[in-house]
Design an enzyme around this catalytic site. Structure first.
Site, PDB file in Angstrom:
ATOM      1  N   GLU A   1     -55.283   9.146 -39.003  1.00  0.00           N
ATOM      2  CA  GLU A   1     -54.770   7.817 -39.319  1.00  0.00           C
ATOM      3  C   GLU A   1     -55.754   6.684 -39.072  1.00  0.00           C
ATOM      4  O   GLU A   1     -55.712   5.643 -39.738  1.00  0.00           O
ATOM      5  CB  GLU A   1     -53.478   7.582 -38.530  1.00  0.00           C
ATOM      6  CG  GLU A   1     -52.365   8.412 -39.128  1.00  0.00           C
ATOM      7  CD  GLU A   1     -51.227   8.716 -38.193  1.00  0.00           C
ATOM      8  OE1 GLU A   1     -50.160   8.151 -38.365  1.00  0.00           O
ATOM      9  OE2 GLU A   1     -51.398   9.549 -37.274  1.00  0.00           O
TER      10      GLU A   1
ATOM     11  N   GLY B   1     -48.414  14.336 -46.998  1.00  0.00           N
ATOM     12  CA  GLY B   1     -47.149  13.782 -46.551  1.00  0.00           C
ATOM     13  C   GLY B   1     -47.254  12.290 -46.283  1.00  0.00           C
ATOM     14  O   GLY B   1     -46.409  11.521 -46.684  1.00  0.00           O
ATOM     15  N   PHE B   2     -48.328  11.909 -45.612  1.00  0.00           N
ATOM     16  CA  PHE B   2     -48.562  10.506 -45.207  1.00  0.00           C
ATOM     17  C   PHE B   2     -47.417   9.965 -44.372  1.00  0.00           C
ATOM     18  O   PHE B   2     -47.218   8.754 -44.302  1.00  0.00           O
ATOM     19  CB  PHE B   2     -48.806   9.610 -46.438  1.00  0.00           C
ATOM     20  CG  PHE B   2     -49.888  10.122 -47.350  1.00  0.00           C
ATOM     21  CD1 PHE B   2     -51.163  10.380 -46.856  1.00  0.00           C
ATOM     22  CD2 PHE B   2     -49.643  10.347 -48.694  1.00  0.00           C
ATOM     23  CE1 PHE B   2     -52.165  10.860 -47.686  1.00  0.00           C
ATOM     24  CE2 PHE B   2     -50.645  10.832 -49.528  1.00  0.00           C
ATOM     25  CZ  PHE B   2     -51.902  11.088 -49.025  1.00  0.00           C
TER      26      PHE B   2
ATOM     27  N   ILE C   1     -65.438  16.056 -32.657  1.00  0.00           N
ATOM     28  CA  ILE C   1     -64.968  16.428 -33.993  1.00  0.00           C
ATOM     29  C   ILE C   1     -65.093  17.946 -34.134  1.00  0.00           C
ATOM     30  O   ILE C   1     -66.179  18.503 -34.074  1.00  0.00           O
ATOM     31  CB  ILE C   1     -65.791  15.701 -35.078  1.00  0.00           C
ATOM     32  CG1 ILE C   1     -65.678  14.176 -34.896  1.00  0.00           C
ATOM     33  CG2 ILE C   1     -65.307  16.116 -36.469  1.00  0.00           C
ATOM     34  CD1 ILE C   1     -64.270  13.615 -34.916  1.00  0.00           C
TER      35      ILE C   1
ATOM     36  N   ASN D   1     -64.225  19.851 -36.765  1.00  0.00           N
ATOM     37  CA  ASN D   1     -64.746  20.242 -38.078  1.00  0.00           C
ATOM     38  C   ASN D   1     -65.204  18.983 -38.831  1.00  0.00           C
ATOM     39  O   ASN D   1     -64.376  18.274 -39.412  1.00  0.00           O
ATOM     40  CB  ASN D   1     -63.663  20.991 -38.869  1.00  0.00           C
ATOM     41  CG  ASN D   1     -64.192  21.555 -40.184  1.00  0.00           C
ATOM     42  OD1 ASN D   1     -65.265  21.164 -40.656  1.00  0.00           O
ATOM     43  ND2 ASN D   1     -63.443  22.467 -40.774  1.00  0.00           N
ATOM     44  N   PRO D   2     -66.481  18.696 -38.818  1.00  0.00           N
ATOM     45  CA  PRO D   2     -66.962  17.451 -39.437  1.00  0.00           C
ATOM     46  C   PRO D   2     -66.640  17.356 -40.932  1.00  0.00           C
ATOM     47  O   PRO D   2     -66.532  16.255 -41.468  1.00  0.00           O
ATOM     48  CB  PRO D   2     -68.482  17.505 -39.238  1.00  0.00           C
ATOM     49  CG  PRO D   2     -68.694  18.492 -38.146  1.00  0.00           C
ATOM     50  CD  PRO D   2     -67.563  19.465 -38.203  1.00  0.00           C
TER      51      PRO D   2
END
Lengths: 334, 751
Positions: free
Chosen positions: B718, B246-247, B642, B644-645
C-alpha cells in the site's frame, strides 16, 4: 438482453427486404443489421436496443476500398476500421481519417468495427445507456436526466432542451471535414447524401439520429479527390492518453499557399450532437494568412453558439484550444 | 538461517512461481470452478437510492424457461446477522442481511435474486422482475458536514475517539504562528476496479457449506458466513486459489455472498453468483469521499509549531466504516502542538470500505499537500522543509521508531531525480516546448503483523510443502512462501509446493494492510524449525541411520542436509535419504505467530512501527491544449527487508500507476437526482491506462526491521500509493500555477 432471431443476408436485396419490415430504422428498431456489433451487442446487453430480429450483413460484397476515376476514394460499408486506417491511400491522401480512426477504441475493436457501423455509432451518454434513467433519446418523452445530472462529457453544440448527447465517433468527424458522401440502397432506389445531412440534430425527436428509413442499407462512402496541396490532421483531447472518447477533437483539412489559406475544412468532435462541421470557422480562415490570431477567430466562430451545461463549460475553451492547435500544426507542416 | 550470498533465495528477484499457471489459463480463479447441476444467480438491483419497495412482481420471471427461483424477502430463508469476534474474525461492513426489510438505502441495493440454469436465463429473468417503489430524494450531496456525533463512536472495527490525537495547545500555537496555512482538501469517492469481478459459488450438501470465493481473508469469510447461517465454523469451508486483484474490495464479505449461499441452501444445488461491473460500483465497497481541513503554523525558519487536521468522510445510512485519514498525521512530523479529529456524514450510498492504503492515502494527500503549500509560502524547498521537521521519536506515542529512514529516502530520491536542478518559480522549467512541473511528497504506512499459522513438510523425494491459509491476491504470496520454505529446507524453488487459499489449511493472515508477508514469516520459520526438529529425531532414532545413537543436539541442519556439528556440513546427509531410510513419506512441523495489530492494546508499544517512502514526480504541461501528463516518477521506499525485489518493485509500480489515476482521473460520480453511481463501468470511470504510465524508477533502502519479524520484512502493498497524489498536485502547481485541492486534477480545473 432479450431473445432475438439471427439471420444472415447473402445478398443486399435480402438484407433490404428483411430491414424493410422494421417499424423504424432508428431507436426502438425491431429489426437491426449487425456487422461488427461493437455498438449493437453492447446496447442489446444493456436492453437499450431490443431488436427481435438481427440480420447479419457481414457477407455482403461491400468490403473493398477502391480508387475512383475522379481521384476520389470509395470505401465499402463493410470495410473494417483497422483496414481503412492503415490503407496506403488513406494514410497518404486522407491522413485525417486514418488518424481519427486510430485515435479511437482499441485494435481489437477496430478490427471488428465497420465503416457503416461507425457512421451509426450511438452516443456514450451514460443516461442513454441505463434503462433505469429517463432519456428522451431512448424513451421519447421520458425526460433528459443528463441536463440536471452528470454531463461533463456531453455536447455543447447542436443540443436541444430534450437531448445533449454527444456523437462519440472520431471517424465521423474526419469524414465531415473530408466532405464524404454516404451511399444508401433502399427498397426503392439507390441514393446518396452528404455526411453533413446524414446525421440529424436532436431537436424534439432525439430518437431520430440519421435519415435512414427501414430497409435502408449503407453500401459505401465516397470521398472527393484530395484537394491539391492540402494537408489534413486530427487532434483529439481527452483526460487520459488513450482509450477514451474525445472531450474535444478537431479534424482540419487546409490548403495554404505562401502562408495564405486558400481552402479550409473544419469539423469538431466530442462537442456536438452530430459530427460538427463548422462553415463559420472555414469562412474565417479562407483567404486569410495562417496566423494564431486568425485561428483564434476561427475557433471563436466555431464555438459562438455553444450552450454549455453545468459541468461542461470547460469544453468551450478546450474545443477552441484544440482547433487553434490543430490549425497551427497543419499549417506548420504545410 | 543461513544467509550466505550464494545459496539464499531471500532478497533475490524471483519470478512468480504461479506465473506459468496464470499465462496458460490454468490458474483457477473463483468463478472458474464448475460443478454438476450448477445454477446461476443474478441479483436484481434497486433503481432508487432512498425509499421503499411497494411491490415486487416476479410472476413473469418465474414462468420463464430454465428459471429455478426468484428469491426475495418472503422466500430467501433466514440469514442471521454477524458480529465482530476475536482477532480478525467476524468483520463485515454491511451488517444488514440482504432482503432484511423493504427499505432501500442506496442505489443498487439487492432486492431480489434470479436463479436459473444458465447465466443468460438468470439475467433475462432478473430483467423481467418488476419492482415498484415509493421514492424519496436521496442525499448524495458532495458537500460533507460533520454530523453531531458523541466523542466516542462505534465503527466497523470497534469504537474510535473522534479526537484521535492531541498534544500541546494547537489552537493557540496556530493563532500566534508567524506563517500559517488553512486549506481544505477533498478526495472523491473512488471505486476499486480489480479486473476479476467479485463472485461466490456456494455448495451446500446439507452438512457443509463450501464457498469458492475471491476473498482476501478466507478465515474471516468463514466466520461471518458461519454466523449468518447459524453453522459451526467447521461446517463452512472457503476456497480461494487465485485472486485477480482486490485492492481491499474483497477483504470482507458483501451481501452477494450470503445470497449465493442462501440460494444453494434452498435449491440443494451449487449456485454461482458473479457481480457485474456496475454492481462493483454499487454494492461492493468504495473509497469514501473525504473533506479535510488542514491548519499548519510554522516559524519563518520553517519549524512547524502547530498542525491540525479536521476531516469528515461519507458513510452509508446503516454502517460505520471508518476512513482513518489521521492514520499517519500524529507521528509523521515533529510538531509540539497537534490535533487530529474526525466527523462523519451519512449518505444514500453503498458503504465505503477499505481501498488500498485506506485512511492514510487520502490523509497523506491532505497533509503532504499542506506541507508542500506551506513550504512554498515559506520559500523553503519542500525536501528541506521535511528535513527541518523530521521527528526524533514518535511524538504521539512518545516511543522511538523501530526503523525510520525517511531522510535517507529523501536524499536518495532527490539525487536520483536530480531535484537540485529544480527552479522553484511556477512555469520556469521547460523542455521540448513543454512546461515541466516537479513535485514531491512523502509516504508512510503502518507496519504490523496479524496472527498466522503454517505447517511445513520435508518429504522423501527431496521436496517440501508449505501450507498456510492465507491468500495470494496477485501480490506474489505463493512465491514469498516458496522462498521462505526453500530457504529453510535448503532446496531450490522448484522443489517447493505451496498450498494456500483454503480454510482447511492452518489459519493464515488476511491479505490486507500490507501485512501478509510480515505475518507469515515468523510462523513459517517456526514451522520449519519444528519440522527440522522432527527430522533430527528421525535421524537419531532410525535403525541404520548414519546418525543412529547420536543426540539431537549434536546434529545440525543446513542446506537440506543433516550433519554432525563437529564434522561440519560437508559430511551432511540429504533429508530425503534419512526419510527413505526410515520409510517415512514426510516429517511435518507447525508454527504460529501472534498478532501485533488489531489485538487489544494492553500496554504501550515499545516502538512505533511503520514503513516510509517518498515520490518525486515530473509532469509535463502543454497549456495550448491543456494537456497534463505524468512524465517521470522516482520512488524510494524504506519498507524493511525486501524478500523478493521483483514482486516488491511490481507492488510499488502498480501503486504509483494507481496514484496517477487517483491524482488525474478517478472519481465515482453520483447522479444528484437518483443517487446512482452513474459512471459505473470502466469506460466512463477513467483509470490510468498503459499510455499514461511513464518511466517509473523504484528504489528500496532494504533496512531490516527486526521488531516486525526475524527477517525484518515489512509490507509493501500500500505504501506506494501514499503521497503520490500530493506529489502530482505539487508538480502540477509548479507547472501551471494552479493549486488543485480537490482530486482528481481534471482538465476542467486547469483551464
Amino acid at each position: 438482453m432479450k431473445l432475438f432471431e439471427l439471420s444472415r443476408a447473402d445478398d443486399p436485396g435480402q438484407a433490404i427486404a428483411a430491414g424493410a419490415k422494421a417499424t423504424t430504422a432508428q431507436q426502438g428498431a425491431d429489426i437491426r443489421f449487425i456487422a461488427g456489433g461493437t455498438t449493437l451487442i453492447d446496447l442489446m446487453k444493456l436492453n437499450v436496443e431490443t431488436p427481435q430480429k438481427v440480420v447479419d450483413v457481414t457477407h455482403l460484397p461491400f468490403g473493398k476500398i477502391e480508387t475512383l476515376a475522379d481521384g476520389g476514394l470509395k470505401i465499402g460499408a463493410m470495410v473494417r476500421n483497422s483496414e481503412l486506417a492503415y490503407h496506403p491511400v488513406v494514410r497518404k491522401d486522407y491522413a485525417v481519417l486514418s488518424e481519427a480512426i486510430l485515435s479511437g477504441a482499441s485494435p481489437q475493436l477496430r478490427n471488428m468495427a465497420t465503416t457503416a457501423g461507425n457512421l451509426l455509432q450511438r452516443t456514450r451518454c451514460m443516461y442513454f445507456r441505463d434503462t433505469a434513467m429517463p432519456c428522451n433519446k431512448r424513451e421519447p418523452g421520458s425526460g433528459c436526466a443528463a441536463i440536471t445530472g452528470v454531463n461533463r462529457s456531453l455536447a455543447i453544440l447542436g443540443t436541444s432542451e430534450h437531448c445533449i448527447a454527444t456523437n462519440p465517433s472520431d471517424m465521423n468527424v474526419a469524414l465531415a471535414a473530408l466532405e464524404a458522401t454516404i451511399h444508401i440502397r433502399g427498397t426503392k432506389d439507390e441514393h446518396s447524401i452528404p455526411i453533413s445531412d446524414f446525421h440529424l440534430l436532436p431537436g424534439d425527436t432525439p430518437q431520430r439520429e440519421t435519415v435512414l428509413e427501414p430497409g435502408d442499407l449503407i453500401i459505401h462512402v465516397t470521398l472527393p479527390p484530395p484537394a491539391p496541396r492540402s494537408r489534413s490532421l486530427y487532434l483529439k483531447l481527452r483526460d487520459r492518453a488513450s482509450y477514451e472518447f474525445a472531450l474535444a477533437s478537431a479534424a482540419v483539412v487546409v490548403t495554404a499557399t505562401g502562408g495564405k489559406i486558400t481552402r479550409a475544412r473544419v469539423a469538431l468532435g466530442g462537442v456536438g450532437t452530430k459530427p460538427w462541421r463548422s462553415p463559420e470557422a472555414e469562412a474565417e480562415l479562407t483567404g486569410q494568412t495562417a496566423t494564431e490570431t486568425v485561428f483564434q477567430k476561427a475557433a471563436e466562430a466555431a464555438l459562438r453558439d455553444a450552450k454549455p451545461q453545468s459541468q461542461n463549460r470547460f469544453k468551450v475553451e478546450l474545443a477552441k484550444r484544440c482547433l487553434v492547435h490543430a490549425l497551427k500544426l497543419v499549417t506548420q507542416t504545410a | 538461517m543461513p544467509e550466505s550470498a550464494q545459496t539464499s533465495v531471500i532478497g533475490k528477484p524471483q519470478p512468480r512461481i504461479d506465473g506459468p499457471f496464470k499465462v496458460s489459463g490454468t490458474a483457477m480463479y473463483a468463478s472458474d470452478f464448475h460443478f454438476p447441476d450448477l445454477l446461476y444467480a443474478v441479483p436484481i438491483e434497486a433503481t432508487i437510492a432512498n425509499g421503499k419497495i411497494q411491490k415486487l412482481d416476479a410472476a413473469a420471471a418465474e414462468r420463464m424457461p430454465g428459471v429455478r427461483a426468484i428469491f426475495h424477502r418472503a422466500n430467501i430463508g433466514k440469514i442471521f446477522r454477524s458480529v465482530m469476534g476475536k482477532g480478525m474474525e467476524g468483520i463485515c461492513i454491511e451488517r444488514r442481511p440482504p432482503f432484511e426489510d423493504d427499505v432501500i438505502r442506496y442505489y443498487g441495493q439487492y432486492v431480489a435474486l434470479a436463479v436459473a440454469d444458465t447465466f443468460e436465463l438468470a439475467k433475462a429473468a432478473a430483467d423481467a422482475v418488476r419492482v415498484t417503489y415509493s421514492k424519496e430524494k436521496p442525499n448524495v450531496s458532495p458537500d460533507l458536514k460533520a454530523e453531531d456525533d458523541p466523542q466516542v463512536v462505534a465503527t466497523t472495527y470497534g469504537p474510535e475517539h473522534r479526537l484521535q490525537s492531541e498534544r500541546g495547545n494547537p489552537d493557540a500555537a496556530f493563532a500566534s504562528a508567524p506563517v500559517k496555512l488553512d486549506q481544505t482538501y477533498v478526495t472523491p469517492s473512488e471505486t476499486h476496479n480489480p479486473i476479476e469481478l467479485q463472485g461466490t459459488t456456494a455448495i451446500w450438501d446439507g452438512q457443509m457449506l463450501t464457498l469458492y470465493e475471491e476473498s482476501q481473508a478466507i478465515f474471516n469469510m468463514r466466520g461471518v458466513l458461519a454466523q449468518m447461517f447459524g453453522l459451526p465454523k467447521e461446517s463452512v469451508r472457503v476456497i480461494t486459489k487465485f485472486v485477480g486483484s482486490g485492492f481491499g474490495s474483497k477483504l470482507w464479505p458483501w451481501t452477494h455472498c450470503p445470497l449465493a449461499a442462501a440460494a444453494a441452501r434452498k435449491l440443494g444445488k451449487p449456485v454461482k453468483l458473479v457481480l457485474s461491473r456496475r454492481m462493483m460500483f454499487q454494492t461492493a465497497g468504495h473509497r469514501a469521499r473525504t473533506q479535510q481541513r488542514m491548519r499548519l503554523g510554522a516559524t519563518p525558519a520553517g519549524k512547524l509549531v502547530s498542525l491540525m487536521q479536521d476531516y469528515v468522510y461519507e458513510r452509508s445510512m446503516l454502517d460505520d466504516y471508518h476512513e482513518n485519514c489521521g492514520e499517519a498525521t500524529a507521528f509523521h512530523y515533529s510538531v509540539p502542538n497537534l490535533r487530529v479529529k474526525f466527523g462523519r456524514a451519512r449518505r444514500n450510498i453503498g458503504s465505503p470500505s477499505d481501498m488500498r492504503g485506506p485512511g492514510a492515502v487520502p490523509g497523506l494527500y491532505a497533509t503532504e499537500s499542506a506541507m508542500n503549500e506551506l513550504a512554498d509560502q515559506l520559500k523553503i524547498d519542500p525536501v528541506q522543509f521535511r528535513v527541518l521537521n523530521e521527528p526524533k521519536i514518535d511524538e504521539s506515542l512518545g516511543v522511538p521508531f523501530s526503523s525510520r529512514h525517511l531522510l535517507e529516502c529523501l536524499q536518495l530520491g532527490a539525487e536520483k531525480f536530480d531535484w537540485s536542478k529544480r527552479t522553484p518559480e511556477v512555469g520556469s522549467m521547460k523542455r521540448d516546448g513543454l512546461t515541466l512541473g516537479w513535485g514531491m511528497a512523502t509516504a508512510a504506512w503502518v507496519a504490523a503483523r496479524f496472527a498466522a499459522e503454517a505447517n511445513i513438510q520435508l518429504r522423501d523425494d527431496g521436496t517440501t510443502r508449505i501450507a498456510c491459509g492465507t491468500q495470494d491476491i496477485g501480490t506474489g504470496t505463493y512465491t514469498i512462501l516458496a522462498q521462505l520454505a526453500a530457504e529453510k529446507a535448503g532446496v531450490t524453488l522448484d522443489k517447493v509446493e505451496v498450498a494456500l487459499g483454503d480454510t482447511s489449511l492452518p489459519e493464515g493472515p488476511v491479505s490486507g494492510g500490507s501485512m501478509a508477508t510480515a505475518s507469515v514469516i515468523p510462523a513459517v520459520l517456526a514451522a520449519a524449525d519444528d519440522a527440522i526438529k522432527s527430522l533430527l529425531t528421525v535421524a537419531t532414532t532410525t535403525p541404520g541411520s548414519p546418525f543412529e545413537k547420536r543426540k539431537n543436539d549434536e546434529l545440525a541442519f543446513e542446506s537440506g542436509r543433516v550433519f554432525v556439528k563437529a564434522n561440519g556440513p560437508a559430511s551432511g546427509v540429504p533429508f530425503a535419504d534419512l526419510l527413505r531410510r526410515a520409510d517415512l513419506r514426510f516429517v511435518t512441523g507447525s508454527g504460529k505467530s501472534n498478532a501485533t495489530f488489531g489485538e487489544e492494546k494492553k500496554e504501550k508499544p515499545k516502538f512505533s512501527t511503520h514503513s516510509y517512502g517518498c515520490h518525486f514526480v515530473e509532469v509535463t504541461w502543454q497549456a495550448e491544449i491543456a494537456r497534463l501528463r505524468v512524465n517521470r516518477v522516482v520512488s524510494v521506499m524504506d519498507a524493511g527487508r525486501i524478500i523478493n525485489p521483483l514482486t516488491g518493485r511490481n507492488q510499488i509500480e502498480g501503486a504509483v500507476v494507481m496514484g496517477i489515476g487517483m491524482a488525474l482521473f478517478e472519481h465515482t460520480a453520483y447522479d444528484p437526482q437518483n443517487g446512482a453511481p452513474i459512471n459505473s463501468n470502466v469506460a466512463d470511470y477513467i483509470m490510468a491506462v498503459n499510455a499514461d504510465v511513464p518511466k517509473l524508477e523504484v528504489h528500496f533502502l532494504d533496512y531490516p526491521d527486526k521488531e516486525i519479524n526475524p527477517l525484518g520484512a515489512r509490507g509493501i502493498g500500500e505504501i506506494g500509493l501514499a503521497g503520490i497524489a500530493a506529489a502530482i498536485t505539487a508538480a502540477t502547481h509548479h507547472a501551471t500555477g494552479v493549486r488543485i485541492r480537490e482530486l482528481p486534477i481534471t482538465i476542467d480545473k486547469l483551464i
